[in-house]
Motif scaffolding. Structure first.
Motif, PDB file in Angstrom:
ATOM      1  N   SER A  50      -4.822  -4.156 -15.493  1.00  0.00           N
ATOM      2  CA  SER A  50      -4.031  -3.486 -14.194  1.00  0.00           C
ATOM      3  C   SER A  50      -4.776  -3.610 -12.792  1.00  0.00           C
ATOM      4  N   PHE A  51      -5.759  -4.609 -12.920  1.00  0.00           N
ATOM      5  CA  PHE A  51      -6.533  -4.901 -11.807  1.00  0.00           C
ATOM      6  C   PHE A  51      -5.837  -6.208 -11.308  1.00  0.00           C
ATOM      7  N   ASN A  52      -4.753  -6.329 -10.660  1.00  0.00           N
ATOM      8  CA  ASN A  52      -4.033  -7.256 -10.440  1.00  0.00           C
ATOM      9  C   ASN A  52      -3.736  -7.628  -8.715  1.00  0.00           C
ATOM     10  N   GLU A  53      -2.649  -8.356  -8.502  1.00  0.00           N
ATOM     11  CA  GLU A  53      -2.465  -8.433  -7.160  1.00  0.00           C
ATOM     12  C   GLU A  53      -1.986  -7.375  -6.523  1.00  0.00           C
ATOM     13  N   SER A  54      -1.082  -6.709  -7.213  1.00  0.00           N
ATOM     14  CA  SER A  54      -0.353  -5.549  -6.702  1.00  0.00           C
ATOM     15  C   SER A  54      -1.389  -4.255  -6.471  1.00  0.00           C
ATOM     16  N   ALA A  55      -2.343  -4.079  -7.449  1.00  0.00           N
ATOM     17  CA  ALA A  55      -3.429  -3.220  -7.142  1.00  0.00           C
ATOM     18  C   ALA A  55      -4.250  -3.359  -6.174  1.00  0.00           C
ATOM     19  N   ARG A  56      -4.480  -4.636  -6.000  1.00  0.00           N
ATOM     20  CA  ARG A  56      -5.616  -4.812  -4.700  1.00  0.00           C
ATOM     21  C   ARG A  56      -4.716  -4.782  -3.405  1.00  0.00           C
ATOM     22  N   GLN A  57      -3.358  -5.068  -3.434  1.00  0.00           N
ATOM     23  CA  GLN A  57      -2.522  -4.720  -2.223  1.00  0.00           C
ATOM     24  C   GLN A  57      -2.551  -3.193  -2.082  1.00  0.00           C
ATOM     25  N   PHE A  58      -2.254  -2.594  -2.998  1.00  0.00           N
ATOM     26  CA  PHE A  58      -2.242  -1.001  -2.937  1.00  0.00           C
ATOM     27  C   PHE A  58      -3.481  -0.444  -2.291  1.00  0.00           C
ATOM     28  N   LEU A  59      -4.420  -0.870  -2.823  1.00  0.00           N
ATOM     29  CA  LEU A  59      -6.029  -0.299  -2.408  1.00  0.00           C
ATOM     30  C   LEU A  59      -6.235  -0.900  -1.140  1.00  0.00           C
ATOM     31  N   SER A  60      -6.034  -1.950  -0.671  1.00  0.00           N
ATOM     32  CA  SER A  60      -6.244  -2.382   0.861  1.00  0.00           C
ATOM     33  C   SER A  60      -5.228  -1.422   1.648  1.00  0.00           C
ATOM     34  N   PHE A  61      -4.071  -1.274   1.347  1.00  0.00           N
ATOM     35  CA  PHE A  61      -3.405  -0.588   2.240  1.00  0.00           C
ATOM     36  C   PHE A  61      -4.193   1.058   2.104  1.00  0.00           C
ATOM     37  N   PHE A  62      -4.480   1.429   1.086  1.00  0.00           N
ATOM     38  CA  PHE A  62      -4.909   2.696   1.014  1.00  0.00           C
ATOM     39  C   PHE A  62      -6.280   2.633   1.663  1.00  0.00           C
ATOM     40  N   ALA A  63      -7.006   1.705   1.951  1.00  0.00           N
ATOM     41  CA  ALA A  63      -8.467   1.823   2.514  1.00  0.00           C
ATOM     42  C   ALA A  63      -8.370   2.042   3.953  1.00  0.00           C
ATOM     43  N   ALA A  64      -7.085   1.308   4.457  1.00  0.00           N
ATOM     44  CA  ALA A  64      -6.795   1.796   5.859  1.00  0.00           C
ATOM     45  C   ALA A  64      -6.725   3.366   5.918  1.00  0.00           C
ATOM     46  N   ILE A  65      -5.894   3.793   5.171  1.00  0.00           N
ATOM     47  CA  ILE A  65      -5.490   5.158   5.440  1.00  0.00           C
ATOM     48  C   ILE A  65      -6.842   6.156   5.265  1.00  0.00           C
ATOM     49  N   ALA A  66      -7.414   5.680   4.286  1.00  0.00           N
ATOM     50  CA  ALA A  66      -8.784   6.671   3.996  1.00  0.00           C
ATOM     51  C   ALA A  66      -9.784   6.308   5.039  1.00  0.00           C
ATOM     52  N   SER A  67      -9.951   5.213   5.609  1.00  0.00           N
ATOM     53  CA  SER A  67     -10.769   5.084   6.655  1.00  0.00           C
ATOM     54  C   SER A  67     -10.309   5.932   7.594  1.00  0.00           C
ATOM     55  N   LEU A  68      -9.135   5.776   7.999  1.00  0.00           N
ATOM     56  CA  LEU A  68      -8.541   6.824   9.121  1.00  0.00           C
ATOM     57  C   LEU A  68      -8.940   8.047   9.095  1.00  0.00           C
ATOM     58  N   ALA A  69      -8.709   8.556   7.591  1.00  0.00           N
ATOM     59  CA  ALA A  69      -8.957   9.961   7.204  1.00  0.00           C
ATOM     60  C   ALA A  69     -10.555  10.233   7.588  1.00  0.00           C
ATOM     61  N   LEU A  70     -11.145   9.339   7.237  1.00  0.00           N
ATOM     62  CA  LEU A  70     -12.712   9.867   7.196  1.00  0.00           C
ATOM     63  C   LEU A  70     -12.994   9.901   8.734  1.00  0.00           C
ATOM     64  N   GLU A  71     -12.655   8.792   9.528  1.00  0.00           N
ATOM     65  CA  GLU A  71     -12.914   8.724  11.033  1.00  0.00           C
ATOM     66  C   GLU A  71     -12.329   9.962  11.550  1.00  0.00           C
ATOM     67  N   GLN A  72     -11.188  10.645  11.216  1.00  0.00           N
ATOM     68  CA  GLN A  72     -10.758  11.807  11.592  1.00  0.00           C
ATOM     69  C   GLN A  72     -12.014  12.960  11.598  1.00  0.00           C
ATOM     70  N   VAL A  73     -12.198  12.921  10.219  1.00  0.00           N
ATOM     71  CA  VAL A  73     -13.050  14.407   9.641  1.00  0.00           C
ATOM     72  C   VAL A  73     -14.298  14.187  10.582  1.00  0.00           C
ATOM     73  N   ARG A  74     -14.810  12.866  10.392  1.00  0.00           N
ATOM     74  CA  ARG A  74     -16.154  12.766  11.191  1.00  0.00           C
ATOM     75  C   ARG A  74     -16.128  13.309  12.650  1.00  0.00           C
ATOM     76  N   TYR A  75     -15.112  12.668  13.321  1.00  0.00           N
ATOM     77  CA  TYR A  75     -14.929  12.883  14.692  1.00  0.00           C
ATOM     78  C   TYR A  75     -14.643  14.686  15.009  1.00  0.00           C
ATOM     79  N   LYS A  76     -13.870  15.183  13.865  1.00  0.00           N
ATOM     80  CA  LYS A  76     -13.780  16.754  14.147  1.00  0.00           C
ATOM     81  C   LYS A  76     -15.188  17.286  13.865  1.00  0.00           C
ATOM     82  N   ARG A  77     -15.912  16.866  12.730  1.00  0.00           N
ATOM     83  CA  ARG A  77     -17.330  17.484  12.665  1.00  0.00           C
ATOM     84  C   ARG A  77     -17.899  17.255  13.908  1.00  0.00           C
TER      85      ARG A  77
END
Ligand SMILES: Nc1ncnc2c1ncn2[C@@H]1O[C@H](COP(=O)(O)OP(=O)(O)OP(=O)(O)O)[C@@H](O)[C@H]1O
Ligand SMILES: [Mg+2]
Length: 498
Positions: free
Chosen positions: A151-178
């Protein structure tokens, strides 16, 4: 870079509808979370399922020490998180490339073969990607699997990379809010601090020093004696101490002691039982009880009668009171602030004020300086009082008139200044106060400015000399009028040769 470590190039075409749905779900979930820990928890929870990994973790990168600190760990089986060892090599890879790293079959990889982590956990596949905040790697989301390698395949990598961008944004927002929230708290407390002394005007060094001490004094539970001449602002200081203290939500009461007959004062302070004396028609609680939990300000403490001095001492020592005509002992928790314009220390020497009470009260002594020692505050005070008189359209004051005020001796201190400004505002013919509008109150003792030139000692001597003259050499009367002992006036007159 070994060929089985792949750098991410995001082409979203490989995301299947299931993954898109997972992203949608997580994105919505992240938007509702307010804390960094919750966000990381939610990400790991979802992604460990999504990837089929056995171990998932968030590893914080500390740029100061250039080290990786595992913060949140999840395991699929019952493996205890502390037995997991991560591949530092992968961390470094992610840190340097700032991109997702995917590696298969780590056993054949030179980069991993020798490392302890691989040997211990026999890692088959690792997927790690950076969370980037403000363009810096904030941490790494790390997934590894020994069993579900497929299951650690190209698709997962793409999925997680895409997700990383969103997660980073969410974290940035929360930290900014704090950050904004923290700033808000700071600003609010700063504002509160400013509101605390709204009416104590002053920028002179002596007042600035006092403003710096007040918050410290406020935080202690100690009794305070506030000394200063008439009208210097002792009441204001007492209120400011209470308002800056942890008792600020509790009552603050001021009791003038001055000329109040001792029996009345006693029933005011301690309360009484019905029938305790003629006229006591019902039980009454006293100020000590009324102010319980708060602060009681005893004004003109130097005038407290001897037997009440003893009773006050008992309150300070035992925190207990008895209502008049009652035997029940009641516990009270009251902070005492006291003010006086008398020299309590010499009153103690003369036996007029109990020494033990003096030391109980005088844990902290705050001195409010006379106005003549802070002449530079006069323009500010004048402005303050003009504003108080007419906040919508305050009068102005002519420079010469202000100069006059600054050259005066101010025996009645700030109260006298306030009164003079009040009178001048009424007398002023137009919107400006002129010299002729200012009338010094000659009934205030020794109000001629010339009398107040010289050192404190010289001024004191001058007053004593005048007073003895005034009473035609009767030193007992002169001493009484000045509220000093006969002994001290005799010593002084000997020194001055009168
Ligand atoms: N620094 C100041 N800023 C603004 N107003 C002041 C200041 N100091 C005193 N006042 C005002 O002057 C008047 C007298 O102040 P306060 O009653 O606190 O003096 P006091 O030292 O307690 O006088 P007393 O010895 O007669 O009891 C009050 O109206 C008070 O609001
Ligand atoms: Mg007062």
């Amino acid at each position: 870079m070994p060929n089985d470590i792949k750098k991410t190039e995001i082409t979203y075409d490989t995301l299947n509808s299931h993954q898109l749905q997972a992203i949608y779900k997580l994105t919505r979930q992240l938007a509702s979370l307010g804390y960094e820990e919750d966000i990381l928890e939610a990400i790991l929870e979802d992604l460990i399922d999504e990837t089929g990994a056995e171990v998932a973790g968030f590893i914080h990168y500390d740029p100061e020490t250039d080290s990786f600190v595992p913060r949140t760990l999840k395991t699929r089986d019952e493996q205890k998180p502390d037995s997991i060892e991560f591949s530092q090599t992968v961390f470094r890879q992610v840190l340097e490339s700032k991109e997702a790293v995917l590696t298969f079959d780590t056993r054949s990889d030179q980069n991993y073969a020798g490392t302890r982590s691989v040997i211990i956990n026999k890692i088959h596949a690792i997927l790690a990607f950076p969370l980037i905040i403000n363009q810096q790697v904030y941490g790494i989301l790390y997934f590894d699997s020994r069993k579900n390698r497929q299951s650690f395949n190209e698709s997962a990598r793409q999925f997680l990379s895409f997700f990383a961008a969103i997660a980073s944004l969410a974290l940035e927002q929360v930290r900014y809010k704090r950050q904004i929230e923290n700033e808000n708290i700071l600003l609010k407390s700063k504002l509160e601090n400013e509101i605390r002394f709204p009416t104590i005007v002053g920028e002179s060094p002596v007042m600035t020093k006092l403003f710096r001490i007040i918050p410290k004094v406020a935080l202690s539970e100690a009794s305070v004696i506030i000394t200063g001449e008439n009208g210097t602002g002792k009441d204001l200081v007492a209120k400011a101490i209470h308002d800056a203290s942890p008792r600020r939500g509790q009552p603050f009461l001021a009791q003038y002691i001055g000329t109040i007959p001792a029996t009345i004062l006693e029933s005011e302070l301690f309360g009484y039982k019905k029938g305790a004396f003629t006229g006591a028609n019902a039980d009454k609680i006293g100020l000590f009880e009324a102010v319980n939990g708060g602060t009681l300000f005893l004004d003109e403490i130097g005038d407290l009668a001897q037997d009440l001095q003893a009773k006050l001492l008992r309150v300070l020592q035992n925190k207990e009171i008895k209502r008049l005509g009652e035997n029940t002992i009641r516990h009270v928790d009251v902070r005492i602030l006291a003010a006086t314009n008398k020299d309590l220390a010499s009153m103690v020497k003369e036996g007029l004020f109990r020494e033990d009470l003096y030391y109980r009260l005088n844990v902290i002594n705050l001195i409010v300086p006379p106005l003549r020692e802070r002449i530079e505050d006069i323009p500010l005070l004048v402005q303050h009082f003009l504003q108080k008189e007419n906040s919508g359209n305050p009068l102005t004051i002519r420079r010469e008139a202000l100069k006059m005020l600054m050259n005066y001796g101010w025996p009645g201190n700030v109260r006298q200044l306030e009164n003079i400004i009040k009178r001048a505002s009424i007398l002023a013919m137009d919107s400006e106060i002129k010299e002729s509008d200012i009338q010094f109150d000659e009934s205030v003792k020794g109000s001629k400015s010339s009398e107040y030139h010289g050192t404190m000692e010289e001024i004191k001597n001058k007053i004593i000399r005048q007073r003895i003259e005034q009473f035609k050499g009767n030193k007992t009367q002169a001493a009484k009028s000045l509220d000093i002992s006969l002994r001290s006036i005799q010593a002084k007159s000997k020194e001055l040769g009168i």
